[in-house]
Design an enzyme around this catalytic site. Structure first.
Site, mmCIF file in Angstrom:
data_model
loop_
_atom_site.group_PDB
_atom_site.id
_atom_site.type_symbol
_atom_site.label_atom_id
_atom_site.label_comp_id
_atom_site.label_asym_id
_atom_site.label_seq_id
_atom_site.Cartn_x
_atom_site.Cartn_y
_atom_site.Cartn_z
ATOM 1 N N TRP A 151 -8.663 2.702 9.400
ATOM 2 C CA TRP A 151 -8.615 3.419 8.112
ATOM 3 C C TRP A 151 -7.803 2.613 7.095
ATOM 4 O O TRP A 151 -8.123 2.569 5.912
ATOM 5 C CB TRP A 151 -7.969 4.795 8.320
ATOM 6 C CG TRP A 151 -7.805 5.584 7.049
ATOM 7 C CD1 TRP A 151 -8.721 6.432 6.497
ATOM 8 C CD2 TRP A 151 -6.678 5.579 6.163
ATOM 9 N NE1 TRP A 151 -8.227 6.959 5.330
ATOM 10 C CE2 TRP A 151 -6.972 6.457 5.097
ATOM 11 C CE3 TRP A 151 -5.443 4.940 6.174
ATOM 12 C CZ2 TRP A 151 -6.091 6.693 4.051
ATOM 13 C CZ3 TRP A 151 -4.558 5.175 5.138
ATOM 14 C CH2 TRP A 151 -4.886 6.043 4.099
ATOM 15 N N HIS A 152 -6.733 1.967 7.579
ATOM 16 C CA HIS A 152 -5.876 1.213 6.663
ATOM 17 C C HIS A 152 -6.563 -0.019 6.108
ATOM 18 O O HIS A 152 -6.295 -0.419 4.972
ATOM 19 C CB HIS A 152 -4.573 0.805 7.358
ATOM 20 C CG HIS A 152 -3.574 1.911 7.397
ATOM 21 N ND1 HIS A 152 -3.547 2.838 8.405
ATOM 22 C CD2 HIS A 152 -2.584 2.261 6.542
ATOM 23 C CE1 HIS A 152 -2.576 3.714 8.168
ATOM 24 N NE2 HIS A 152 -1.979 3.392 7.051
ATOM 25 N N GLY A 153 -7.385 -0.641 6.901
ATOM 26 C CA GLY A 153 -8.015 -1.847 6.368
ATOM 27 C C GLY A 153 -9.083 -2.388 7.287
ATOM 28 O O GLY A 153 -9.034 -2.199 8.501
#
Lengths: 313, 473
Positions: free
Chosen positions: B322-324
């Site tokens: 989700w972060h990257g």
């Protein structure tokens, strides 16, 4: 039930807002004044009849103020700022002269191969003058150079006029510390790689810059200020990057000196430019190098400065 | 329009004055317009994207509520999931998977024909898709009723204080607040402004200063020794905390001025005494989202130990992704999953006493902090090889004094600011200083003066504005 009148409800928050505004202004102005005093001490703007040094990082790191004072037997104002371009240096000289109209003993003006190169040193060197924005000489320059909102923020907050460099200088001014504390060692291979890739500041001679310099030297001649154009050493490798252009700059500096009776060109490059161990990078001297160069500088300028002690023996 | 800009301050003042000056019935539509204006300052084209995501989730929620057919309800939920996650996948992950497949095909000697697409990542896409998506899921589960008013729902999705980087809200916590009558409250205004000032201080004085050093070192980690890389990694730990929590503080403070309550997103995470404790304190709204919509549906901890461990790994790896869209984030998530499992095993072997001694608490904090710092290396590094280089260099080459950068004075200020931050946090943990509007032992006048001192700190020590790190997510 009757509701509380709005005036009564707002009384407490209004008082808190006043407390916050008062606290901000008190701290901002008090700390701002302390920092300004420290900065003036650091630059020697409080020094009367001083030998004034103006220049950029070459002079900041290349001249040992305490040693020069001892050698000359005179107060020295090291009014040099990292990133100061030609017009900044002229402004600094005029600023000091405005503060001490009869107190300019001599101006040691730092020069180098890029003195007449109009760009590439610093895009916002004006920001280094924010603490003195109330000065009638500095203020108009800042109004012209700084973005409007940038300028107005600093009118509101005196603390906003400082960045880390100026804050450090102010603290050092209070501590009486002018030592060159920068570490590092010149790496010839790094410079060679930069030169090979073309990633370095090229020398150019801008006519406007030359005209500015001529005007300043005319003014100094008229006012009777001795001006010593001091070429603080850089490494021989750096000097050899663009030798023809460097020679043109030197010739121009000598011509300017010859054209003004009060101006002398002091070339400090030899023999120091060959002593790699004295440099932190291609351009800047370390503490040991700065002591050697300062001693050399004092020997060369003492006979040219009224009141300086004879240290040529 | 960055929170740490004068434009935002002017925008917030104008919106606040107009919001409270206009009749109640116009306030929500006005907030909707203001929020779209705020978002369109980045790229007006993505307003259509956010509008589409809004409509799809609103329509799905309405349809789910209006039908008795379980099959139709499921179909509408799937429609919302496919559209929301499809948008997220296309803009954020398409090129990541595309390039990963290309590398795998080429390694196997095969030709891969799908081209690289020059996709621009819409700012805040991970946040607004998750916030919008939570609504049809809640309606499907019966946790929240349908919202019939599209304007209200659209305002919930794009509410400007938390649109770009959270906190990620749910319908039950934020949507219903748009039905309430908000009156200007001077105390809320004061506490909101104080939180905004604290957020600005953390952003422009601490995070952005540390970022200058961190960026320099992490741009070419091969040039530095272990002690320098270690210092840069410590700095990054505080940079990302100050950067992200600053955004949340300014978001919560801005919403509070307008009369809205946003969720607490950080609770002194570097004072956590275990990894589980850390995740109760760090990015709380995202942790809570994953717990509700991923972890619990997988069975949570009401399953066998092995299945529970699987659930933990899934949640953390998905959180990393989700972060990257990079393998470094996957490893970051996997490391935290590993920590979680190790902590579980440790707790089985060494049961935690009810009242641990102060040194056990301190040791727990230090171990947790360093485990988190190790994981941050993977979060910050440009590639897995860079991260590995940083870790191995830190472990094998730490004899020398760190390279403090061009100015030792600046490095000293940076370290002093971290000490100051931790001092404030200890006082917050002891209840001396307010944490998200909790009572403070200092009188209001002293708190007002304290905020004024922070403004002085911003004026003196603040550095040029730069974007928040979490905007890229």
């Amino acid at each position: 039930m009757a509701s509380t009148p709005i005036i009564t409800r707002l009384k407490r928050p209004a008082l808190l807002l006043l407390v916050a505004i008062f606290a901000f202004l008190a701290v901002d102005r008090a700390v701002g004044a302390l920092l300004r005093e420290g900065l003036d001490r650091y630059f020697g703007l409080d020094q009367l009849e001083a030998v004034l040094l103006v220049g950029h990082s070459h002079v900041v790191l290349g001249v040992d103020k305490n040693l020069l004072e001892r050698e000359l037997g005179l107060p020295v104002a090291n009014y040099a700022r990292a990133g100061a371009q030609l017009d900044d240096r002229i402004l600094m000289a005029r600023h000091y002269a405005r503060l001490h109209p009869d107190g300019v003993r001599a101006i040691v003006f730092g020069v180098d191969n890029h003195l007449f190169t109009a760009s590439g040193l610093s895009a916002n060197s004006y920001s280094q003058f924010y603490p003195h924005m109330g000065d009638p000489l500095v203020g108009p320059m800042l109004r012209e150079s700084a973005p409007g909102w940038d300028y107005r923020q600093r009118q509101i907050s005196h603390l906003a006029r400082y960045d880390d460099v100026l804050l450090n200088a102010a603290i050092r001014g209070w501590m009486g510390n002018w030592n060159n504390a920068v570490g590092g060692q010149f790496k010839p291979d790094v410079l060679a790689a930069e030169v090979a890739s073309g990633d370095f500041r090229h020398i150019s001679i801008d006519d406007t810059q030359v005209a500015q310099m001529e005007a300043f030297l005319d003014e100094s001649e008229q006012k009777g200020w001795p001006v010593l154009l001091a070429f603080i050493p850089t490494t021989a490798q750096w000097q050899a990057v663009e030798p023809e252009k460097a020679a043109q700059v030197e010739a121009l500096l000598r011509r300017l000196a010859d054209a003004h009776a009060n101006v002398t060109f002091i070339d400090l490059r030899e023999p120091w430019q060959h002593r790699e161990e004295f440099f932190i990078d291609p351009l800047h001297l370390n503490a040991e190098g700065s002591r050697e160069v300062t001693a050399d500088l004092s020997r060369k300028i003492a006979p040219l400065i009224p009141g300086a002690q004879d240290n040529t023996q | 329009m960055l929170f740490n800009s004068w434009e935002y301050i002017v925008f917030l003042v104008v919106v606040t004055v107009a919001f409270f000056a206009m009749p109640m019935r116009w306030r929500v539509p006005f907030l909707l317009v203001a929020s779209y204006y705020f978002y369109m300052q980045w790229d007006w084209k993505f307003a259509f994207l956010i509008g589409s995501v809004t409509w799809a989730n609103w329509e799905a929620g309405r349809r789910i509520a209006d039908t008795d057919s379980q099959r139709a309800r499921k179909a509408w939920l799937w429609m919302a999931l496919v559209i929301s996650l499809g948008v997220l996948f296309f803009f954020k992950y398409f090129n990541f998977f595309n390039e990963s497949f290309r590398a795998a095909f080429e390694a196997g000697g095969m030709t891969y024909m799908v081209p690289y697409l020059p996709i621009i990542l819409p700012v805040g896409v991970s946040f607004f898709t998750f916030q919008a998506l939570s609504y049809p899921i809640d309606v499907y589960r019966g946790d929240h009723g349908p919202e019939r008013n599209l304007t209200r729902f659209a305002t919930y999705v794009v509410f400007f204080p938390q649109l770009i980087a959270g906190p990620i809200e749910r319908a039950s916590t934020l949507l219903d607040q748009f039905k309430e009558r908000h009156r200007f409250d001077i105390d809320r205004f004061g506490s909101g402004v104080q939180l905004i000032i604290w957020g600005l201080f953390k952003k422009v004085v601490i995070a952005d200063r540390l970022g200058v050093y961190v960026d320099e070192i992490y741009a070419a980690p091969e040039l530095y020794d272990g002690s320098t890389l270690l210092l840069a990694t410590y700095f990054f730990a505080f940079q990302i905390y100050c950067d992200f929590s600053a955004y949340s503080d300014i978001a919560i403070g801005s919403a509070r001025i307008l009369g809205f309550n946003l969720s607490k997103n950080f609770a002194l995470p570097y004072l956590a005494t275990s990894i589980a404790d850390f995740w109760r304190r760090w990015h709380i709204s995202l942790t809570s989202w994953f717990r509700s919509y991923v972890y619990y549906p997988l069975g949570g901890n009401r399953v066998s130990t092995l299945a529970w461990m699987r659930n933990i790994w899934i949640v953390f790896v998905v959180s990393g992704v989700w972060h990257g869209a990079a393998w470094t984030f996957v490893i970051w998530g996997a490391l935290h999953a590993a920590y979680y499992v190790v902590q579980w095993v440790w707790n089985k072997l060494v049961p935690t006493p009810a009242n641990p001694s102060w040194w056990a608490v301190l040791l727990g904090m230090l171990v947790t902090f360093h485990a988190v710092v190790l994981a941050w290396v993977f979060f910050r590094a440009e590639s897995i090889s860079d991260a590995w280089l940083v870790v191995t260099t830190i472990l094998t080459d730490t004899g020398a004094m760190p390279d403090l950068g061009p100015s030792r004075f600046t490095a000293a200020i940076n370290i002093a600011l971290i000490v100051f931050l931790m001092g404030i946090q200890v006082l917050q943990s002891r209840g001396w200083i307010s944490l998200y509007f909790s009572p403070s032992r200092f009188p209001p006048a002293m708190r007002a003066a304290g905020s004024a001192m922070l403004v002085c700190g911003i004026a003196l020590l603040g550095v040029s504005s730069s974007a928040f790190i979490y905007f890229q997510f």
